[in-house]
Each structure stands twice: as structure tokens, then as C-alpha cells.
Design a protein around this motif. Sequence first.
Motif, mmCIF file in Angstrom:
data_model
loop_
_atom_site.group_PDB
_atom_site.id
_atom_site.type_symbol
_atom_site.label_atom_id
_atom_site.label_comp_id
_atom_site.label_asym_id
_atom_site.label_seq_id
_atom_site.Cartn_x
_atom_site.Cartn_y
_atom_site.Cartn_z
ATOM 1 N N PRO A 126 0.801 -1.227 0.000
ATOM 2 C CA PRO A 126 0.000 0.000 0.000
ATOM 3 C C PRO A 126 0.832 1.274 0.000
ATOM 4 C CG PRO A 126 -0.201 -1.192 2.094
ATOM 5 C CD PRO A 126 0.475 -2.109 1.136
ATOM 6 N N GLU A 127 1.967 1.258 0.684
ATOM 7 C CA GLU A 127 2.799 2.463 0.743
ATOM 8 C C GLU A 127 3.337 2.826 -0.641
ATOM 9 O OE1 GLU A 127 3.314 -0.276 2.536
ATOM 10 O OE2 GLU A 127 2.705 0.329 4.575
ATOM 11 N N ALA A 128 3.752 1.820 -1.417
ATOM 12 C CA ALA A 128 4.292 2.086 -2.748
ATOM 13 C C ALA A 128 3.202 2.563 -3.699
ATOM 14 C CB ALA A 128 4.967 0.828 -3.306
ATOM 15 N N VAL A 129 2.014 1.967 -3.589
ATOM 16 C CA VAL A 129 0.897 2.396 -4.434
ATOM 17 C C VAL A 129 0.539 3.848 -4.123
ATOM 18 C CG1 VAL A 129 -1.541 2.034 -4.990
ATOM 19 C CG2 VAL A 129 -0.010 0.060 -4.723
ATOM 20 N N ALA A 130 0.466 4.175 -2.849
ATOM 21 C CA ALA A 130 0.129 5.543 -2.454
ATOM 22 C C ALA A 130 1.190 6.528 -2.928
ATOM 23 C CB ALA A 130 -0.029 5.620 -0.940
ATOM 24 N N ALA A 131 2.465 6.142 -2.816
ATOM 25 C CA ALA A 131 3.546 7.022 -3.258
ATOM 26 C C ALA A 131 3.494 7.247 -4.760
ATOM 27 C CB ALA A 131 4.894 6.423 -2.868
ATOM 28 N N ALA A 132 3.155 6.194 -5.510
ATOM 29 C CA ALA A 132 3.050 6.320 -6.966
ATOM 30 C C ALA A 132 1.927 7.286 -7.342
ATOM 31 C CB ALA A 132 2.806 4.952 -7.596
ATOM 32 N N LYS A 133 0.805 7.184 -6.651
ATOM 33 C CA LYS A 133 -0.315 8.094 -6.928
ATOM 34 C C LYS A 133 0.066 9.538 -6.620
ATOM 35 C CE LYS A 133 -4.122 4.844 -6.127
ATOM 36 N NZ LYS A 133 -5.304 4.584 -5.284
ATOM 37 N N ARG A 134 0.763 9.737 -5.502
ATOM 38 C CA ARG A 134 1.186 11.101 -5.146
ATOM 39 C C ARG A 134 2.117 11.680 -6.200
ATOM 40 N NH1 ARG A 134 1.648 8.797 0.108
ATOM 41 N NH2 ARG A 134 3.910 8.640 -0.149
ATOM 42 N N ALA A 135 2.882 10.803 -6.838
ATOM 43 C CA ALA A 135 3.830 11.241 -7.867
ATOM 44 C C ALA A 135 3.161 11.443 -9.225
ATOM 45 C CB ALA A 135 4.966 10.230 -7.997
ATOM 46 N N GLY A 136 1.857 11.192 -9.298
ATOM 47 C CA GLY A 136 1.132 11.393 -10.548
ATOM 48 C C GLY A 136 1.156 10.212 -11.495
ATOM 49 N N LEU A 137 1.594 9.052 -11.008
ATOM 50 C CA LEU A 137 1.627 7.851 -11.838
ATOM 51 C C LEU A 137 0.295 7.110 -11.740
ATOM 52 C CD1 LEU A 137 5.136 6.507 -10.797
ATOM 53 C CD2 LEU A 137 4.570 7.591 -12.969
ATOM 54 N N ILE A 138 -0.102 6.476 -12.833
ATOM 55 C CA ILE A 138 -1.244 5.577 -12.812
ATOM 56 C C ILE A 138 -0.747 4.229 -12.312
ATOM 57 C CG2 ILE A 138 -2.961 4.377 -14.223
ATOM 58 C CD1 ILE A 138 -2.821 6.787 -16.139
ATOM 59 N N THR A 139 -1.422 3.682 -11.316
ATOM 60 C CA THR A 139 -0.998 2.404 -10.745
ATOM 61 C C THR A 139 -1.758 1.254 -11.397
ATOM 62 O OG1 THR A 139 -2.609 2.665 -8.951
ATOM 63 C CG2 THR A 139 -0.347 3.423 -8.551
ATOM 64 N N GLN A 140 -1.006 0.213 -11.713
ATOM 65 C CA GLN A 140 -1.578 -0.959 -12.364
ATOM 66 C C GLN A 140 -0.991 -2.203 -11.717
ATOM 67 O OE1 GLN A 140 -2.316 -1.026 -16.699
ATOM 68 N NE2 GLN A 140 -0.919 -2.753 -16.820
ATOM 69 N N MET A 141 -1.756 -3.273 -11.728
ATOM 70 C CA MET A 141 -1.236 -4.558 -11.260
ATOM 71 C C MET A 141 -1.486 -5.610 -12.313
ATOM 72 S SD MET A 141 -2.253 -6.884 -7.945
ATOM 73 C CE MET A 141 -1.316 -8.392 -7.592
ATOM 74 N N PHE A 142 -0.482 -6.456 -12.545
ATOM 75 C CA PHE A 142 -0.674 -7.641 -13.368
ATOM 76 C C PHE A 142 -0.810 -8.845 -12.453
ATOM 77 C CE2 PHE A 142 1.142 -11.554 -15.108
ATOM 78 C CZ PHE A 142 0.183 -11.809 -16.072
ATOM 79 N N TYR A 143 -1.849 -9.631 -12.717
ATOM 80 C CA TYR A 143 -2.021 -10.890 -11.994
ATOM 81 C C TYR A 143 -2.787 -11.853 -12.886
ATOM 82 C CZ TYR A 143 -3.446 -14.302 -8.482
ATOM 83 O OH TYR A 143 -3.643 -15.474 -7.777
ATOM 84 N N GLY A 144 -2.152 -12.969 -13.206
ATOM 85 C CA GLY A 144 -2.772 -13.935 -14.105
ATOM 86 C C GLY A 144 -3.459 -15.082 -13.406
ATOM 87 N N GLY A 145 -3.539 -15.005 -12.054
ATOM 88 C CA GLY A 145 -4.094 -16.118 -11.293
ATOM 89 C C GLY A 145 -5.530 -15.932 -10.871
ATOM 90 N N HIS A 146 -5.934 -16.750 -9.874
ATOM 91 C CA HIS A 146 -7.341 -16.812 -9.469
ATOM 92 C C HIS A 146 -7.497 -16.783 -7.944
ATOM 93 C CE1 HIS A 146 -7.979 -18.082 -13.665
ATOM 94 N NE2 HIS A 146 -6.974 -18.907 -13.466
ATOM 95 N N ASP A 147 -6.546 -16.205 -7.266
ATOM 96 C CA ASP A 147 -6.563 -16.160 -5.805
ATOM 97 C C ASP A 147 -7.328 -14.923 -5.337
ATOM 98 O OD1 ASP A 147 -5.993 -15.900 -3.058
ATOM 99 O OD2 ASP A 147 -4.006 -16.799 -3.282
#
Length: 239
Positions: free
Chosen positions: A184-205
Motif C-alpha cells: 500500500p505504501e508504494a501504491v500511495a507514493a506512486a499516486k502522489r507522484a502522478g503515476l497511474i498504478t496498475q497490477m498484473f495478476y494472471g491467477g485466481h486467488d
Amino acid sequence: MKQALVVCHRGASLQAPENTLASLERAIELGAGAVELDVRPSRDGVLYVMHDATVNRTTNGTGRISELDSDDIDKLDAGSWFGPEFAGERVPRLDSFLDACKGRIATYVEIKEGDPAQIRDMLAVRGMLGDAWTFSFDQSIRAEARAKVPDLRRMVLYSHVGSVDRAVAQDAQLLEFHEDNLEPEAVAAAKRAGLITQMFYGGHDREVFAKAVECGVEQMNIDDVSLFRSVEKEMAMPA
């Protein structure tokens, strides 16, 4: 809670053969905001939507796509391996695929091989640059895209750059996290920096999807759209 934008990885690849027009149409039917597609050129320079270096796994042909001419690729069956109802599905040329996306869904172009400037121009002539972005695992292609086509939005992986500051320093517009580095800290920091946050996940968990929702990831590059939306809906319900 705002819903995440769903990026259908290789189209709706659980419902139709990956990287085909059929998988694109299913992604649109699912309500996806974007489609992820992979690009490679044929021997005669035609860009195709194809993940693997060879056509062996997803068509009835054999050989490296870079060693096949477009006339031969156009004849391949890219659907029967997935199911008989998709028999006759073709390996789409990039221009046709983009035509089918225009005005309907955003595009995330992963460049396996090819000229970023050519891809940028194909997007631009269709008025699609504004909601398109690109990435490549090939470092030389990433560098070429940064130098030659600065108006084509670029994504970097957190696993490559290691920090939000380095993503910003590389002039990226999107930062993608994976299951093993999503915090969460990295996602929040990315948003503050003006970056769009994305996650790749190919599973089903479900727990992985729940963590992405908890972290507030803005875009999900996934295969299992239905499961993600159900987790998202459950977490939005009042306790």
C-alpha cells in the motif's frame, strides 16, 4: 469506492483464444476499459498481434513469426486450439485489431518486437494516442520508445525500477506492480507522484485481488475478470 479499470490480458483469454478479434470482442462485452495485446512483425514487416515468438502454440502452423511472410500468417487458424467454435479465427494484423478497438476500448500495447514509432503512428492516425500506452520487456525497445516517441505513454514495472522515484525519473506515466511487490505504501507514493498504478495478476486467488483493492490499485491487468469484479463488489458492501 471507485472501481478499478480492468485491462483484459491478451483479450478475454479465458473465454476466447488470446490475442484474437474474438477475445477482443469478449473483453468489450465484459466491460473492460482496456485490452492488453502483444505485437510482433512478420518477415515482410507486417505487425501482428501475437504473444509467442513462434506460431506453434496458438495456431495450426509452425515456425517463428519473424520468419514467416504475412500471406502465410493470414492463412493460419488461430482459434481451433482453444475450441471448435473458434475454428477459422485468424492471427489479427495490428491495423485491423486497432480498427476494432477504436472508440470502443483503450489499448495497452506490449511490444515483443517491432518499431515503437511505427506503432505510435498507427495509434495516432486513428486518434487513439490519448488512451493508449506501451511497454516492452526488451530494454532496447523501452529506450527507443522513450527517445523516439515521447507522446506515446509508457509503463514501467516496479520490479525493474525498484522505486517510485526511478519510475518518475524515467518519464513513465504508469507503474505496474506484481503479486510479490504490491504494497500500500508504494501504491500511495506512486499516486502522489502522478503515476497511474496498475497490477498484473494472471491467477485466481481471491486474496490477491482483495489486497489489490485494499491498496487502491487503479488498473488491473488480469485474466479472471469475473472473479476480480466479484471480490471488488463484496469489499464495497457495508459490513
